[in-house]
Design an enzyme around this catalytic site. Structure first.
Site, PDB file in Angstrom:
ATOM      1  N   CYS A   1     -11.352   0.569   3.443  1.00 36.74           N
ATOM      2  CA  CYS A   1     -11.120   0.963   2.050  1.00 36.74           C
ATOM      3  C   CYS A   1     -10.491  -0.185   1.274  1.00 36.74           C
ATOM      4  O   CYS A   1      -9.280  -0.418   1.363  1.00 36.74           O
ATOM      5  CB  CYS A   1     -10.227   2.193   1.981  1.00 36.74           C
ATOM      6  SG  CYS A   1      -9.894   2.753   0.303  1.00 36.74           S
TER       7      CYS A   1
ATOM      8  N   CYS B   1      -7.850   0.928  -1.249  1.00 36.69           N
ATOM      9  CA  CYS B   1      -6.570   1.291  -0.630  1.00 36.69           C
ATOM     10  C   CYS B   1      -5.769   0.053  -0.236  1.00 36.69           C
ATOM     11  O   CYS B   1      -4.550  -0.008  -0.459  1.00 36.69           O
ATOM     12  CB  CYS B   1      -6.809   2.129   0.623  1.00 36.69           C
ATOM     13  SG  CYS B   1      -7.888   3.549   0.407  1.00 36.69           S
ATOM     14  N   ASP B   2      -6.425  -0.925   0.371  1.00 36.04           N
ATOM     15  CA  ASP B   2      -5.704  -2.018   1.033  1.00 36.04           C
ATOM     16  C   ASP B   2      -5.901  -3.394   0.417  1.00 36.04           C
ATOM     17  O   ASP B   2      -5.266  -4.363   0.848  1.00 36.04           O
ATOM     18  CB  ASP B   2      -6.133  -2.072   2.511  1.00 36.04           C
ATOM     19  CG  ASP B   2      -5.839  -0.776   3.242  1.00 36.04           C
ATOM     20  OD1 ASP B   2      -4.829  -0.137   2.908  1.00 36.04           O
ATOM     21  OD2 ASP B   2      -6.617  -0.390   4.128  1.00 36.04           O
TER      22      ASP B   2
END
Length: 312
Positions: free
Chosen positions: A136, A139-140
């Site tokens: 992701c 997300c990261d």
């Protein structure tokens, strides 16, 4: 073997499932939540979450999910470890079979089983999970500002993630196993026009390396041909963008789904094609796949279930 009777059964223990449990409990539905194979969902593989409201300093994925869980328990949710191995949604009350052999008899069901990221199958992916390997970028990606990363895939998702990461990272490798991109023309153009994205065509990742975190990848180009060549690239992050598989196997043939197997819902509600069955989170969301969106849909599913039971 025993029967467990409940007004509302929630299948899945990620942000959608736990949030549904919080709302269902507060609505006096006395929900039963079965956590599944991965209590906490995909967030338990994320080391740091910085984009969920209410955590200004960030929080580890496992810690956040434990706090969700405790909040659901506080309001009376019956949370149990276990896996639903079969479901009969043909008539109410619905019947769900646990791996223990017990049967859950439920007046309503909220499905929050999520979706699983597809991986290449390399042992190194698990070794470096949360330590450089991610599925992701949204997300990261923040953790790789001014660093070098690689994205695996050649479709729209991979191109979107590469473009997103290019605004954060110093350099982005796009590892494509074919001699072309499968993405739409507009996404292809965005990738090729982005200066810090380097496309590696006809390439496959054979492994990752690094002391404690990802430091590089072993690449093979033109595998199985006379032009086969092996080389390494130095990277700090390795992003998989080869798709997700919704965890809907036991519901196939019982609920309407799209071509990829995601459960179809009557937007903006969480109602499925079977009255009394609702779907929340990534199991019905092939687009956003974010914890905050999953949590919001868990709230909606619990409210939908409450209204259904009141009108029943």
């Amino acid at each position: 073997m025993s029967e467990i009777i409940t007004r509302c059964a929630i299948i899945g223990g990620g942000p959608a499932g736990y949030t549904a449990a919080i709302y269902a409990s507060r609505a006096n539905l006395s929900p039963l939540l079965i956590e599944g194979m991965q209590p906490g969902g995909q967030l338990t593989t994320t080391t740091e979450v910085e984009n969920f409201p209410g955590y200004p300093q960030g929080v580890s994925g496992p810690q956040m999910m434990e706090e969700f869980r405790l909040q659901a328990q506080r309001f009376g949710t019956d949370i149990r470890l276990g896996v639903i191995t079969a479901a009969d949604l043909s008539q109410r009350p619905f019947r769900l079979t646990l791996d223990s052999g017990d049967t859950i008899v439920a007046d309503s069901v909220i499905i929050a089983t999520g979706a699983s990221a597809r991986y290449l199958g390399l042992p190194d992916e698990q070794k470096y999970m949360g330590m450089g390997v991610s599925a992701c970028a949204t997300c990261d990606g923040f953790f790789y500002r001014n660093r070098t990363v690689a994205v695996v895939g050649g479709g729209d998702t991979a191109c979107e993630e590469a473009v997103y990461l290019s605004s954060l990272a110093k350099e982005v490798y796009l590892i494509v196993r074919k001699p072309f991109l499968r993405a739409s023309k507009v996404m292809q153009r965005r990738v090729t026009e982005t200066a810090n994205i380097k496309i590696l065509y006809n390439c496959n990742t054979k492994g990752l390396f690094g002391e404690d975190v990802v430091e590089g990848a072993h690449i093979v180009e033109n595998a199985g041909t006379p032009e086969e060549k092996h080389f390494d690239i130095a990277i700090d992050g390795f992003f998989l963008a080869i798709g997700h598989t919704p965890n809907t196997g036991i519901f196939k043939g019982q609920l309407d789904m799209n071509n990829e197997g995601y459960i179809a819902v009557e937007s903006p509600t969480t109602r499925t094609s079977v009255p009394g069955v609702f779907a929340a989170g990534d199991v019905s969301d092939p687009i956003y796949r974010q914890a905050v969106n999953a949590a919001a849909s868990g709230c909606r599913a619990a409210m939908d279930a409450e209204r259904f039971l009141l009108e029943d």
